[in-house]
Write an enzyme that holds these catalytic residues in place. Structure first.
Site, short mmCIF file in Angstrom:
data_model
loop_
_atom_site.label_atom_id
_atom_site.label_comp_id
_atom_site.label_asym_id
_atom_site.label_seq_id
_atom_site.Cartn_x
_atom_site.Cartn_y
_atom_site.Cartn_z
NE ARG A 1 -20.37 52.55 28.82
CZ ARG A 1 -19.36 52.83 28.18
NH1 ARG A 1 -18.78 51.78 27.66
NH2 ARG A 1 -19.03 53.90 28.01
CB VAL B 1 -8.15 5.79 7.34
CG1 VAL B 1 -9.17 6.99 6.64
CG2 VAL B 1 -7.79 4.93 5.88
CD GLU B 2 -8.14 4.89 12.06
OE1 GLU B 2 -8.92 3.71 12.65
OE2 GLU B 2 -7.25 4.71 11.44
CG ASP C 1 -19.00 48.28 27.64
OD1 ASP C 1 -19.22 48.08 26.77
OD2 ASP C 1 -17.99 49.00 28.13
CD GLU D 1 -2.86 -0.98 2.55
OE1 GLU D 1 -4.00 -0.36 2.26
OE2 GLU D 1 -2.47 -1.20 3.51
CG ASP E 1 -15.82 46.43 25.82
OD1 ASP E 1 -16.66 46.50 24.88
OD2 ASP E 1 -15.22 47.21 26.49
NE ARG F 1 -23.69 50.61 25.58
CZ ARG F 1 -22.43 50.16 25.41
NH1 ARG F 1 -21.97 49.14 26.00
NH2 ARG F 1 -21.86 50.91 24.76
CE1 TYR G 1 -16.53 26.58 -3.77
CE2 TYR G 1 -17.88 27.68 -2.55
CZ TYR G 1 -17.67 27.34 -3.59
OH TYR G 1 -18.22 27.85 -4.84
#
Length: 295
Positions: free
Chosen positions: A215, A74-75, A218, A23, A220, A206, A55
């Protein structure tokens, strides 16, 4: 979990992978199916390729892995394809199936059949979110916001600082803030997470009228990924700047951040520095221990 998906199916490459000696020298077909989970709302609204994933890029990367140096399993191919797909920031998760239709299994498979391996892997990046409020019942608002973050699918909050009382920086005359920082891990794309932060802010009244004004809440997005590592996300878009461009100047961010994560790192002008070191270098700023979380 995002309900949006981009799928690439039936990508076929002749290559020399397998445990058996023949193989490794006699090419046989390998077929890849790649399913990308990604929030496509921003791309659909903006018609902007930068808000999705190409893609073509994913397909070419997958082809290069399948056509690359021989491996036994294959894994291994499936893991490498999944890792390559997750390097694209918008991708939240990926499912990869590698088919080996001509595998020497000693049995006969129907046409189109044969062994296949499927793996599913999710994005997993560190995220830092700063919370602040200086109107209304500040402690209860921050606590409710934390609850909303903890309930957000795709975000796992792992550490939260105590609240800090801080004097407002810039803007008009206004009350002192309560500030805190949450550190977590997320599978969400940065702009998806930012949209959710804005949604939580809006639920707490807000409004964005005066820059650096008072405010109710908030939230962030300070940093996604670890600076200097492959997980780091850097963006200079007008609607998403990462890391936060002023975090390194703000003791009201750095002090709670250093408490929540004493080993935290931050990128500052091209350097990766400990947050505690950056905080020490700021000098005096009006940041004090707060009242604690409501019980």
């Amino acid at each position: 979990m995002s309900a949006d998906r981009i799928s690439l199916t039936g990508l076929r490459v002749a290559a020399c992978h397998g445990v058996l000696e023949h193989e490794k020298t006699e090419p046989q077909p390998f077929v890849a199916d790649v399913l990308l989970e990604i929030d496509l709302r921003a791309a659909g609204d903006s018609d902007d390729l930068a808000r999705t994933v190409s893609y073509a890029d994913v397909a070419q990367e997958t082809e290069a892995i399948l056509a690359g140096p021989p491996v036994d399993l294959v894994e291994t191919l499936a893991e490498r394809v999944a890792a390559a797909a997750l390097r694209h920031d918008p991708v939240e998760a990926v499912e990869v199936t590698i088919h080996k239709p001509k595998a020497p299994a000693g049995v006969t498979f129907e046409p189109g059949g044969g062994p296949a391996v499927t793996v599913r892997r999710e994005q997993d990046r560190e995220v830092v979110i700063a919370l602040g409020a200086n109107l209304g019942r500040r402690e209860h608002t921050l606590l409710a916001a934390l609850g909303a973050l903890q309930a957000l699918p795709g975000l796992d909050v792992v550490a939260v600082s105590e609240p800090f009382s801080t004097a407002p920086v810039g803007g008009p005359e206004q009350p002192d803030f309560l500030n805190a920082v949450a550190v977590g891990r997320t599978r969400l794309a940065p702009w998806t997470l930012l949209r959710e932060l804005h949604r939580i802010e809006a639920r707490h009244g807000r409004v964005r009228e005066t820059r650096w004004g008072a405010r109710t809440l908030d939230l962030d997005l300070i940093q996604v990924g670890v600076p200097g590592q492959a997980s780091e996300v850097r963006s200079d878009r007008a609607d998403l700047t990462l890391p936060h461009p002023r975090a390194h100047e703000r003791a009201f961010v750095l002090a709670p951040w250093a408490q929540a994560d004493p080993d935290a790192l931050l990128r500052v002008d091209g350097q990766v520095l400990p947050v505690a070191q950056v905080l020490d270098g700021l000098g005096e700023q009006d940041v004090r221990p707060g009242p604690g979380w409501p019980r």
